[in-house]
Design an enzyme around this catalytic site. Sequence first.
Site, short mmCIF file in Angstrom:
data_model
loop_
_atom_site.label_atom_id
_atom_site.label_comp_id
_atom_site.label_asym_id
_atom_site.label_seq_id
_atom_site.Cartn_x
_atom_site.Cartn_y
_atom_site.Cartn_z
N THR A 96 8.75 109.72 103.02
CA THR A 96 8.17 111.23 103.91
C THR A 96 8.88 112.39 102.42
O THR A 96 10.17 112.37 102.90
CB THR A 96 7.77 111.32 104.40
OG1 THR A 96 7.54 109.86 105.27
CG2 THR A 96 7.61 112.60 105.26
N LYS A 171 0.78 114.37 105.74
CA LYS A 171 1.18 113.67 106.73
C LYS A 171 1.93 115.09 107.33
O LYS A 171 1.92 114.69 109.05
CB LYS A 171 2.39 113.06 105.46
CG LYS A 171 3.61 112.60 106.33
CD LYS A 171 4.08 111.49 107.11
CE LYS A 171 5.05 111.09 108.00
NZ LYS A 171 4.80 110.14 108.49
N LYS A 246 12.65 115.37 111.45
CA LYS A 246 12.81 115.35 109.39
C LYS A 246 11.07 116.04 109.55
O LYS A 246 11.26 116.78 108.41
CB LYS A 246 13.19 114.18 108.79
CG LYS A 246 12.56 114.45 108.10
CD LYS A 246 12.24 112.58 106.75
CE LYS A 246 11.99 112.89 105.49
NZ LYS A 246 11.72 111.62 105.05
P1 NAD Z 1 15.79 103.16 105.65
O1 NAD Z 1 16.96 104.44 105.43
O2 NAD Z 1 16.11 102.62 106.50
O3 NAD Z 1 15.75 103.05 104.03
C1 NAD Z 1 15.49 103.44 102.90
C2 NAD Z 1 16.17 102.51 102.32
O4 NAD Z 1 16.88 103.59 100.81
C3 NAD Z 1 18.05 102.06 102.58
O5 NAD Z 1 18.36 100.61 102.25
C4 NAD Z 1 18.70 103.09 100.92
O6 NAD Z 1 19.91 101.82 100.92
C5 NAD Z 1 17.21 102.49 100.03
N1 NAD Z 1 17.62 103.67 99.25
C6 NAD Z 1 18.32 105.56 99.27
N2 NAD Z 1 18.59 105.56 97.83
C7 NAD Z 1 18.60 104.72 97.06
C8 NAD Z 1 18.19 104.75 95.23
N3 NAD Z 1 18.44 105.49 94.60
N4 NAD Z 1 17.98 103.06 95.18
C9 NAD Z 1 17.37 102.36 95.60
N5 NAD Z 1 17.46 102.36 97.25
C10 NAD Z 1 17.89 103.31 97.69
O7 NAD Z 1 14.40 104.63 105.99
P2 NAD Z 1 13.15 103.63 106.10
O8 NAD Z 1 13.06 104.36 107.68
O9 NAD Z 1 12.69 102.47 105.81
O10 NAD Z 1 11.76 105.38 105.37
C11 NAD Z 1 11.99 105.85 104.17
C12 NAD Z 1 10.70 106.29 104.29
O11 NAD Z 1 10.13 106.00 105.35
C13 NAD Z 1 11.60 107.90 104.85
O12 NAD Z 1 11.22 109.04 104.30
C14 NAD Z 1 10.98 107.66 105.82
O13 NAD Z 1 10.74 109.66 106.20
C15 NAD Z 1 9.17 107.58 106.02
N6 NAD Z 1 8.78 106.81 106.60
C16 NAD Z 1 8.82 106.02 108.25
C17 NAD Z 1 9.11 105.64 108.60
C18 NAD Z 1 9.86 104.88 110.28
O14 NAD Z 1 9.35 104.71 111.65
N7 NAD Z 1 11.11 104.20 109.92
C19 NAD Z 1 7.01 105.72 109.49
C20 NAD Z 1 6.32 106.69 108.59
C21 NAD Z 1 7.40 107.14 107.25
#
Ligand code: NAD
Length: 298
Positions: A96, A171, A246
Amino acid sequence: MAQTVLFVGLGNMGSGMAANLLKAGFRVLACDLNPEAVDALVEQGATAVSSLPELDASSVDVMITMLPKGEHVANVYMKDSPQSLPKGTLMIDCSTIDVETARNLGEGATERGYPAVDAPVSGGVAAAQAGTLTFMVGGEAEHFERAKPVLRAMGKNIFHAGGHGNGQVAKIANNMLLAISMIGTCEAFNLAEKLGLDAQTFFDISSKASGQCWSMTSYCPAPGPVETAPSNRDYAPGFAVPMMLKDLGLAADAATGVGATIPLGDHAKAIYEAALANHPDKDFSVILPMLRQGELAS
Ligand code: NAD
């Protein structure tokens, strides 16, 4: 032959999504800054990527990113993606992020010969693990069609929302509405209770009357009426307050950019800022106990 997916970002959401790709028979190259996240996926059959820029990506058909913010996705698209990524590789960004970055990255990659779609998701960690996410996809129709079989391995509902960035538009507009409807639902329960109507009776009536909405019938913020709701687990997320904030920030910035007034969206953002200060680890339905305890009194 099985398609190869390079999956970048194996956090709360990406780990379950990549696991579902493996279950569906895709070859997965697993990439994350956190080696433990990579190891967990390798145990399920993925191949570890130790350095993204140096990866031999000649077999990659699709690159999926599931990263925290626009700047992370931009970094991967513009700087860190493998030198050897074949032209024609389909880029799917499921993070997102802000609409402007999504549009710039999607258009830029497509122009450079990498067909790209933004495909943010609705549904939290449980849906990511169960493979029941909803995908809202922005990009050209033929690229949407190419992305569909990959997304189908991770989700249940897949919508084409229009051109680049329109997945993100759907979204953030949806989540702004969700925030507003949740706050309204919490206010209604609090008012009814304070006037002597218990939560279950109010639920029984309002869920069959014109106040009915998803925040009430699927995610009731009052403990009791909806068994699976976070309100029955002391507001453990679910969809945590920082995540909602966010998305409201993205909506507010996007609204400013196009001169759309969102008075309730702005107010919802201020309310979730107060929630973040006191309940950063709670589900976004925590507004009801905050109202009950007078935390939002002006
Ligand atoms: P998270 O922080 O758990 O995971 C992000 C991952 O990306 C981490 O493991 C981090 O180490 C990795 N990362 C960061 N930079 C990197 C790079 N350059 N190379 C490789 N890996 C890298 O986040 P999440 O909860 O999985 O959310 C991910 C996305 O999904 C966000 O944009 C969030 O807004 C969206 N989202 C989350 C949810 C939820 O309920 N968690 C629901 C809908 C949408």
